[in-house]
Design a protein around this motif. Sequence first.
Motif, PDB file in Angstrom:
ATOM      1  N   LEU A  32       0.827  -1.210   0.000  1.00  0.00           N
ATOM      2  CA  LEU A  32       0.000   0.000   0.000  1.00  0.00           C
ATOM      3  C   LEU A  32       0.857   1.253   0.000  1.00  0.00           C
ATOM      4  O   LEU A  32       1.810   1.354   0.766  1.00  0.00           O
ATOM      5  N   GLN A  33       0.500   2.197  -0.868  1.00  0.00           N
ATOM      6  CA  GLN A  33       1.132   3.510  -0.890  1.00  0.00           C
ATOM      7  C   GLN A  33       0.031   4.559  -0.794  1.00  0.00           C
ATOM      8  O   GLN A  33      -0.986   4.475  -1.479  1.00  0.00           O
ATOM      9  N   LYS A  34       0.252   5.551   0.077  1.00  0.00           N
ATOM     10  CA  LYS A  34      -0.748   6.595   0.293  1.00  0.00           C
ATOM     11  C   LYS A  34      -0.116   7.973   0.122  1.00  0.00           C
ATOM     12  O   LYS A  34       1.054   8.165   0.456  1.00  0.00           O
ATOM     13  N   GLY A  35      -0.914   8.913  -0.372  1.00  0.00           N
ATOM     14  CA  GLY A  35      -0.401  10.267  -0.540  1.00  0.00           C
ATOM     15  C   GLY A  35      -1.379  11.163  -1.259  1.00  0.00           C
ATOM     16  O   GLY A  35      -2.591  10.928  -1.236  1.00  0.00           O
ATOM     17  N   THR A  36      -0.825  12.179  -1.903  1.00  0.00           N
ATOM     18  CA  THR A  36      -1.627  13.159  -2.640  1.00  0.00           C
ATOM     19  C   THR A  36      -1.075  13.285  -4.051  1.00  0.00           C
ATOM     20  O   THR A  36       0.141  13.316  -4.239  1.00  0.00           O
ATOM     21  N   VAL A  37      -1.975  13.366  -5.025  1.00  0.00           N
ATOM     22  CA  VAL A  37      -1.557  13.485  -6.415  1.00  0.00           C
ATOM     23  C   VAL A  37      -2.095  14.786  -6.996  1.00  0.00           C
ATOM     24  O   VAL A  37      -3.185  15.247  -6.630  1.00  0.00           O
ATOM     25  N   TYR A  38      -1.301  15.375  -7.881  1.00  0.00           N
ATOM     26  CA  TYR A  38      -1.656  16.650  -8.512  1.00  0.00           C
ATOM     27  C   TYR A  38      -1.556  16.504 -10.031  1.00  0.00           C
ATOM     28  O   TYR A  38      -0.613  15.885 -10.539  1.00  0.00           O
ATOM     29  N   TYR A  39      -2.507  17.086 -10.736  1.00  0.00           N
ATOM     30  CA  TYR A  39      -2.494  17.090 -12.195  1.00  0.00           C
ATOM     31  C   TYR A  39      -2.732  18.515 -12.697  1.00  0.00           C
ATOM     32  O   TYR A  39      -3.464  19.296 -12.070  1.00  0.00           O
ATOM     33  N   ARG A  40      -2.130  18.831 -13.852  1.00  0.00           N
ATOM     34  CA  ARG A  40      -2.455  20.099 -14.482  1.00  0.00           C
ATOM     35  C   ARG A  40      -2.178  19.984 -15.982  1.00  0.00           C
ATOM     36  O   ARG A  40      -1.341  19.198 -16.419  1.00  0.00           O
ATOM     37  N   ARG A  41      -2.919  20.782 -16.742  1.00  0.00           N
ATOM     38  CA  ARG A  41      -2.680  20.845 -18.178  1.00  0.00           C
ATOM     39  C   ARG A  41      -1.580  21.861 -18.452  1.00  0.00           C
ATOM     40  O   ARG A  41      -1.599  22.973 -17.931  1.00  0.00           O
ATOM     41  N   SER A  42      -0.609  21.460 -19.276  1.00  0.00           N
ATOM     42  CA  SER A  42       0.462  22.346 -19.698  1.00  0.00           C
ATOM     43  C   SER A  42       0.564  22.252 -21.218  1.00  0.00           C
ATOM     44  O   SER A  42       1.111  21.289 -21.742  1.00  0.00           O
ATOM     45  N   GLY A  43       0.006  23.241 -21.896  1.00  0.00           N
ATOM     46  CA  GLY A  43      -0.055  23.170 -23.348  1.00  0.00           C
ATOM     47  C   GLY A  43      -0.988  22.051 -23.762  1.00  0.00           C
ATOM     48  O   GLY A  43      -2.137  21.983 -23.332  1.00  0.00           O
ATOM     49  N   LYS A  44      -0.483  21.123 -24.567  1.00  0.00           N
ATOM     50  CA  LYS A  44      -1.289  19.989 -25.013  1.00  0.00           C
ATOM     51  C   LYS A  44      -1.085  18.755 -24.138  1.00  0.00           C
ATOM     52  O   LYS A  44      -1.692  17.717 -24.380  1.00  0.00           O
ATOM     53  N   GLU A  45      -0.241  18.864 -23.126  1.00  0.00           N
ATOM     54  CA  GLU A  45       0.057  17.705 -22.298  1.00  0.00           C
ATOM     55  C   GLU A  45      -0.461  17.873 -20.868  1.00  0.00           C
ATOM     56  O   GLU A  45      -0.776  18.978 -20.433  1.00  0.00           O
ATOM     57  N   ILE A  46      -0.526  16.734 -20.159  1.00  0.00           N
ATOM     58  CA  ILE A  46      -0.916  16.727 -18.757  1.00  0.00           C
ATOM     59  C   ILE A  46       0.301  16.384 -17.913  1.00  0.00           C
ATOM     60  O   ILE A  46       1.014  15.420 -18.207  1.00  0.00           O
ATOM     61  N   GLU A  47       0.554  17.182 -16.890  1.00  0.00           N
ATOM     62  CA  GLU A  47       1.645  16.912 -15.963  1.00  0.00           C
ATOM     63  C   GLU A  47       1.080  16.317 -14.679  1.00  0.00           C
ATOM     64  O   GLU A  47      -0.047  16.635 -14.278  1.00  0.00           O
ATOM     65  N   MET A  48       1.869  15.458 -14.041  1.00  0.00           N
ATOM     66  CA  MET A  48       1.425  14.807 -12.818  1.00  0.00           C
ATOM     67  C   MET A  48       2.543  14.773 -11.784  1.00  0.00           C
ATOM     68  O   MET A  48       3.702  14.523 -12.131  1.00  0.00           O
ATOM     69  N   MET A  49       2.201  15.051 -10.546  1.00  0.00           N
ATOM     70  CA  MET A  49       3.116  14.891  -9.418  1.00  0.00           C
ATOM     71  C   MET A  49       2.398  14.096  -8.333  1.00  0.00           C
ATOM     72  O   MET A  49       1.318  14.487  -7.874  1.00  0.00           O
ATOM     73  N   ALA A  50       2.971  12.957  -7.939  1.00  0.00           N
ATOM     74  CA  ALA A  50       2.433  12.164  -6.837  1.00  0.00           C
ATOM     75  C   ALA A  50       3.366  12.298  -5.646  1.00  0.00           C
ATOM     76  O   ALA A  50       4.545  11.967  -5.737  1.00  0.00           O
ATOM     77  N   ASP A  51       2.838  12.813  -4.557  1.00  0.00           N
ATOM     78  CA  ASP A  51       3.579  12.936  -3.297  1.00  0.00           C
ATOM     79  C   ASP A  51       3.200  11.741  -2.437  1.00  0.00           C
ATOM     80  O   ASP A  51       2.165  11.722  -1.769  1.00  0.00           O
ATOM     81  N   ILE A  52       4.041  10.695  -2.483  1.00  0.00           N
ATOM     82  CA  ILE A  52       3.778   9.468  -1.736  1.00  0.00           C
ATOM     83  C   ILE A  52       4.305   9.656  -0.309  1.00  0.00           C
ATOM     84  O   ILE A  52       5.501   9.838  -0.109  1.00  0.00           O
ATOM     85  N   LYS A  53       3.412   9.594   0.651  1.00  0.00           N
ATOM     86  CA  LYS A  53       3.783   9.857   2.044  1.00  0.00           C
ATOM     87  C   LYS A  53       3.998   8.577   2.842  1.00  0.00           C
ATOM     88  O   LYS A  53       4.753   8.564   3.821  1.00  0.00           O
TER      89      LYS A  53
END
Length: 209
Positions: free
Chosen positions: A58-79
């Motif tokens: 099991l991994q738990k945390g917070t994930v963030y997404y945003r559109r940048s131009g034509k692509e989607i960026e993602m950051m997962a902060d696994i706590k």
Amino acid sequence: MLTAGVLWMILLHSLAAAQAPTLESVLKKMDAAAANFQTTQADFVWDQYQKVVDEHDLQKGTVYYRRSGKEIEMMADIKEPDQKFLLYKEGKLQVYQPKIEQVMEYTAGANHNEIESYLVLGFGGSGQELKKQFDVEYQGEETIDGIATAKLRLWIDLSRGISLQQEFKQGQGDSRLAKYSSINVHAKINNDVFRLKTTGKTKFVSPRG
């Protein structure tokens, strides 16, 4: 001769049938959500199951997404269980482990579209992209945390067109289940979130390097 009551029941049945979700209607809902997508923040639980040893990682945390131009960026902060950061940006996947001061870097290359579809599945990715990358079929409706969803390969919130849960079957009975909660669509996310906070001691390593 049909009575008014029977006619009313027929009408209600017809309306329910007309409004019942289908694969195409759910994919279109995802297309509409993707077209208007800008940012999303959510808490997650990722459950990697290995059948041979009957264990759940099991991994738990917070994930963030945003559109940048034509692509989607993602950051997962696994706590939990150990802090780790997973950043997908500009066609590159980076996994940062502060505890050992190391960043593993993977370039998407020719598999860019496939990798991006997997990482942003249900958050910014369209239904048509999902259909291209995976075999999907409509498996009925299911309520997740009190929210009505349509079950495909993932569980799609019927009102917002985003994913609340995803499951991937793997070889030899292994599986990966991802659950999302506290989903904030159009969240205000600082630019610094999509940047690894490395130090001068951090080593960058490529699997091919």
